[in-house]
Design a protein around this motif. Structure first.
Motif, PDB file in Angstrom:
ATOM      1  N   VAL A   9       0.857  -1.186   0.000  1.00  0.00           N
ATOM      2  CA  VAL A   9       0.000   0.000   0.000  1.00  0.00           C
ATOM      3  C   VAL A   9       0.891   1.233   0.000  1.00  0.00           C
ATOM      4  CG1 VAL A   9      -1.744   1.279   1.303  1.00  0.00           C
ATOM      5  CG2 VAL A   9      -1.846  -1.220   1.209  1.00  0.00           C
ATOM      6  N   LYS A  10       0.692   2.113  -0.997  1.00  0.00           N
ATOM      7  CA  LYS A  10       1.448   3.377  -1.053  1.00  0.00           C
ATOM      8  C   LYS A  10       0.959   4.337   0.018  1.00  0.00           C
ATOM      9  CE  LYS A  10       2.073   3.550  -6.052  1.00  0.00           C
ATOM     10  NZ  LYS A  10       1.689   4.325  -7.236  1.00  0.00           N
ATOM     11  N   GLN A  11      -0.365   4.426   0.118  1.00  0.00           N
ATOM     12  CA  GLN A  11      -0.983   5.377   1.036  1.00  0.00           C
ATOM     13  C   GLN A  11      -2.318   4.807   1.479  1.00  0.00           C
ATOM     14  OE1 GLN A  11      -1.469   9.267  -0.659  1.00  0.00           O
ATOM     15  NE2 GLN A  11      -2.903   9.908   0.912  1.00  0.00           N
ATOM     16  N   LEU A  12      -2.569   4.817   2.777  1.00  0.00           N
ATOM     17  CA  LEU A  12      -3.844   4.320   3.276  1.00  0.00           C
ATOM     18  C   LEU A  12      -4.976   5.223   2.788  1.00  0.00           C
ATOM     19  CD1 LEU A  12      -2.907   3.368   6.940  1.00  0.00           C
ATOM     20  CD2 LEU A  12      -3.451   1.805   5.065  1.00  0.00           C
ATOM     21  N   PRO A  13      -6.096   4.635   2.408  1.00  0.00           N
ATOM     22  CA  PRO A  13      -7.245   5.454   1.988  1.00  0.00           C
ATOM     23  C   PRO A  13      -7.754   6.309   3.146  1.00  0.00           C
ATOM     24  CG  PRO A  13      -7.590   3.131   1.464  1.00  0.00           C
ATOM     25  CD  PRO A  13      -6.358   3.215   2.312  1.00  0.00           C
ATOM     26  N   GLU A  14      -8.353   7.421   2.798  1.00  0.00           N
ATOM     27  CA  GLU A  14      -8.952   8.280   3.813  1.00  0.00           C
ATOM     28  C   GLU A  14     -10.258   7.668   4.306  1.00  0.00           C
ATOM     29  OE1 GLU A  14      -9.358  12.304   2.515  1.00  0.00           O
ATOM     30  OE2 GLU A  14      -7.285  12.390   1.773  1.00  0.00           O
ATOM     31  N   ASN A  15     -10.698   8.103   5.470  1.00  0.00           N
ATOM     32  CA  ASN A  15     -11.990   7.720   6.040  1.00  0.00           C
ATOM     33  C   ASN A  15     -12.159   6.207   6.166  1.00  0.00           C
ATOM     34  OD1 ASN A  15     -12.775  10.480   6.065  1.00  0.00           O
ATOM     35  ND2 ASN A  15     -13.232  10.299   3.874  1.00  0.00           N
ATOM     36  N   LEU A  16     -11.136   5.514   6.662  1.00  0.00           N
ATOM     37  CA  LEU A  16     -11.237   4.061   6.804  1.00  0.00           C
ATOM     38  C   LEU A  16     -12.450   3.640   7.630  1.00  0.00           C
ATOM     39  CD1 LEU A  16      -7.608   2.689   7.267  1.00  0.00           C
ATOM     40  CD2 LEU A  16      -9.174   2.355   5.356  1.00  0.00           C
ATOM     41  N   ASP A  17     -12.804   4.439   8.625  1.00  0.00           N
ATOM     42  CA  ASP A  17     -13.928   4.073   9.481  1.00  0.00           C
ATOM     43  C   ASP A  17     -15.263   4.069   8.747  1.00  0.00           C
ATOM     44  OD1 ASP A  17     -12.352   3.540  11.656  1.00  0.00           O
ATOM     45  OD2 ASP A  17     -12.516   5.564  12.482  1.00  0.00           O
ATOM     46  N   SER A  18     -15.310   4.609   7.537  1.00  0.00           N
ATOM     47  CA  SER A  18     -16.566   4.617   6.784  1.00  0.00           C
ATOM     48  C   SER A  18     -16.798   3.288   6.049  1.00  0.00           C
ATOM     49  CB  SER A  18     -16.585   5.773   5.785  1.00  0.00           C
ATOM     50  OG  SER A  18     -15.623   5.571   4.759  1.00  0.00           O
ATOM     51  N   TYR A  19     -15.804   2.402   6.048  1.00  0.00           N
ATOM     52  CA  TYR A  19     -15.923   1.120   5.344  1.00  0.00           C
ATOM     53  C   TYR A  19     -16.258  -0.006   6.312  1.00  0.00           C
ATOM     54  CZ  TYR A  19     -13.569   3.653   1.609  1.00  0.00           C
ATOM     55  OH  TYR A  19     -13.243   4.567   0.654  1.00  0.00           O
ATOM     56  N   ASP A 100     -16.063  -2.479 -11.100  1.00  0.00           N
ATOM     57  CA  ASP A 100     -16.431  -3.789 -11.627  1.00  0.00           C
ATOM     58  C   ASP A 100     -16.880  -4.775 -10.557  1.00  0.00           C
ATOM     59  OD1 ASP A 100     -15.828  -2.938 -14.225  1.00  0.00           O
ATOM     60  OD2 ASP A 100     -13.729  -3.538 -14.024  1.00  0.00           O
ATOM     61  N   GLY A 101     -17.404  -4.269  -9.447  1.00  0.00           N
ATOM     62  CA  GLY A 101     -17.918  -5.134  -8.392  1.00  0.00           C
ATOM     63  C   GLY A 101     -16.833  -5.788  -7.546  1.00  0.00           C
ATOM     64  N   LEU A 102     -15.586  -5.431  -7.769  1.00  0.00           N
ATOM     65  CA  LEU A 102     -14.490  -5.994  -6.980  1.00  0.00           C
ATOM     66  C   LEU A 102     -14.388  -5.275  -5.642  1.00  0.00           C
ATOM     67  CD1 LEU A 102     -11.795  -6.265  -9.793  1.00  0.00           C
ATOM     68  CD2 LEU A 102     -13.207  -8.112  -8.859  1.00  0.00           C
ATOM     69  N   LYS A 103     -13.715  -5.930  -4.690  1.00  0.00           N
ATOM     70  CA  LYS A 103     -13.518  -5.343  -3.371  1.00  0.00           C
ATOM     71  C   LYS A 103     -12.064  -5.486  -2.973  1.00  0.00           C
ATOM     72  CE  LYS A 103     -18.133  -6.518  -1.820  1.00  0.00           C
ATOM     73  NZ  LYS A 103     -18.936  -7.364  -0.942  1.00  0.00           N
ATOM     74  N   ALA A 104     -11.510  -4.412  -2.427  1.00  0.00           N
ATOM     75  CA  ALA A 104     -10.182  -4.464  -1.829  1.00  0.00           C
ATOM     76  C   ALA A 104     -10.359  -4.872  -0.374  1.00  0.00           C
ATOM     77  CB  ALA A 104      -9.516  -3.093  -1.918  1.00  0.00           C
ATOM     78  N   GLN A 112       1.937  -8.541  17.384  1.00  0.00           N
ATOM     79  CA  GLN A 112       3.344  -8.690  16.999  1.00  0.00           C
ATOM     80  C   GLN A 112       3.635  -8.195  15.583  1.00  0.00           C
ATOM     81  OE1 GLN A 112       1.303 -11.355  17.197  1.00  0.00           O
ATOM     82  NE2 GLN A 112       1.804 -12.869  15.627  1.00  0.00           N
ATOM     83  N   LEU A 113       2.618  -8.037  14.738  1.00  0.00           N
ATOM     84  CA  LEU A 113       2.823  -7.564  13.363  1.00  0.00           C
ATOM     85  C   LEU A 113       2.379  -6.111  13.174  1.00  0.00           C
ATOM     86  CD1 LEU A 113       1.739 -10.805  11.467  1.00  0.00           C
ATOM     87  CD2 LEU A 113       4.073  -9.993  11.909  1.00  0.00           C
ATOM     88  N   LYS A 114       2.192  -5.402  14.277  1.00  0.00           N
ATOM     89  CA  LYS A 114       1.760  -4.002  14.193  1.00  0.00           C
ATOM     90  C   LYS A 114       2.725  -3.210  13.320  1.00  0.00           C
ATOM     91  CE  LYS A 114       0.365  -0.053  16.875  1.00  0.00           C
ATOM     92  NZ  LYS A 114       0.053   0.481  18.173  1.00  0.00           N
ATOM     93  N   GLY A 115       2.156  -2.412  12.402  1.00  0.00           N
ATOM     94  CA  GLY A 115       2.946  -1.626  11.463  1.00  0.00           C
ATOM     95  C   GLY A 115       2.908  -2.192  10.048  1.00  0.00           C
ATOM     96  N   LEU A 116       2.485  -3.439   9.919  1.00  0.00           N
ATOM     97  CA  LEU A 116       2.385  -4.081   8.602  1.00  0.00           C
ATOM     98  C   LEU A 116       0.966  -3.926   8.075  1.00  0.00           C
ATOM     99  CD1 LEU A 116       3.560  -5.948   6.365  1.00  0.00           C
ATOM    100  CD2 LEU A 116       2.792  -7.887   7.750  1.00  0.00           C
ATOM    101  N   PHE A 117       0.845  -3.639   6.799  1.00  0.00           N
ATOM    102  CA  PHE A 117      -0.464  -3.634   6.141  1.00  0.00           C
ATOM    103  C   PHE A 117      -0.267  -3.898   4.659  1.00  0.00           C
ATOM    104  CE2 PHE A 117       0.928   0.697   7.046  1.00  0.00           C
ATOM    105  CZ  PHE A 117       0.975   1.276   5.790  1.00  0.00           C
ATOM    106  N   GLU A 140       3.269  -1.974  -4.951  1.00  0.00           N
ATOM    107  CA  GLU A 140       3.857  -3.102  -5.665  1.00  0.00           C
ATOM    108  C   GLU A 140       3.031  -4.383  -5.503  1.00  0.00           C
ATOM    109  OE1 GLU A 140       7.966  -5.741  -5.203  1.00  0.00           O
ATOM    110  OE2 GLU A 140       7.521  -4.164  -3.757  1.00  0.00           O
ATOM    111  N   ASP A 141       2.906  -5.147  -6.576  1.00  0.00           N
ATOM    112  CA  ASP A 141       2.250  -6.458  -6.550  1.00  0.00           C
ATOM    113  C   ASP A 141       3.191  -7.426  -5.831  1.00  0.00           C
ATOM    114  OD1 ASP A 141       1.273  -9.042  -7.073  1.00  0.00           O
ATOM    115  OD2 ASP A 141       0.647  -8.553  -9.103  1.00  0.00           O
ATOM    116  N   VAL A 142       2.739  -7.985  -4.709  1.00  0.00           N
ATOM    117  CA  VAL A 142       3.546  -8.932  -3.927  1.00  0.00           C
ATOM    118  C   VAL A 142       2.860 -10.292  -3.843  1.00  0.00           C
ATOM    119  CG1 VAL A 142       4.781  -7.158  -2.611  1.00  0.00           C
ATOM    120  CG2 VAL A 142       2.582  -8.027  -1.760  1.00  0.00           C
TER     121      VAL A 142
END
Length: 165
Positions: A9-19, A100-104, A112-117, A140-142
């Protein structure tokens, strides 16, 4: 059959709490084939994933596996939880609608994995996966990088950014 791609993820989306979000805890009883238990909010699930029968047709564009999910009750989950290998994984998953009806599925790890997303997208077909144009906030595609597979992450005692550079 599960067809998915995974991205940094380059940048976290805004308003995460709205999802829509799911509080997830999961652990692995076996990694080849994968046998996983998961609590997702108040649902308890046993998942079996394997490459059996699909090794010869692996896609260059996505990870493909056979996947079967079976519901568990809470006591069955807790019993199996005591038998997992390595560590339980804790994360919050945000479900973000795409075109196209897809979902991220944006996973933000805790404990222990805090900081990873990272973010995953499941596709209805290999063709849809190969034609997918990720949103600007995806990195990047991982998909093929084992360091981003949850069964590998369960083996880690902690997260350090340099491990994922």
């Amino acid at each position: 059959m599960e067809i998915e791609k995974k991205y940094r993820v380059k940048q976290l989306p805004e308003n995460l709490d709205s999802y829509e979000k799911k509080i997830i805890e999961q652990g692995y009883l076996c990694t080849n084939p994968i046998v996983r238990i998961r609590r997702s909010n108040e649902d308890y699930i046993l998942t079996y994933k394997s490459k059996f029968g699909i090794e010869d047709k692996q896609s260059q564009n996505a990870c493909i596996s056979n996947e079967v999910e079976v519901p568990l009750n809470e006591s069955g989950y807790e019993h199996l939880k005591s038998k997992v290998d390595d560590h339980m994984i804790a994360k919050t998953r945000y479900i973000i609608p795409l075109t196209d009806g897809l979902k991220a599925e944006l996973d933000i790890f805790r404990e222990q994995l805090k900081g990873l997303f990272f973010v995953e997208v499941e596709f209805p077909s290999e063709e849809a996966a190969s034609e997918f144009v990720p949103p600007e906030w995806f990195g990047e595609d991982v998909s093929r990088d084992k360091r981003f597979k949850n069964n590998y992450l369960a083996t880690l005692d902690g997260y350090q950014e340099e491990m994922f550079q």
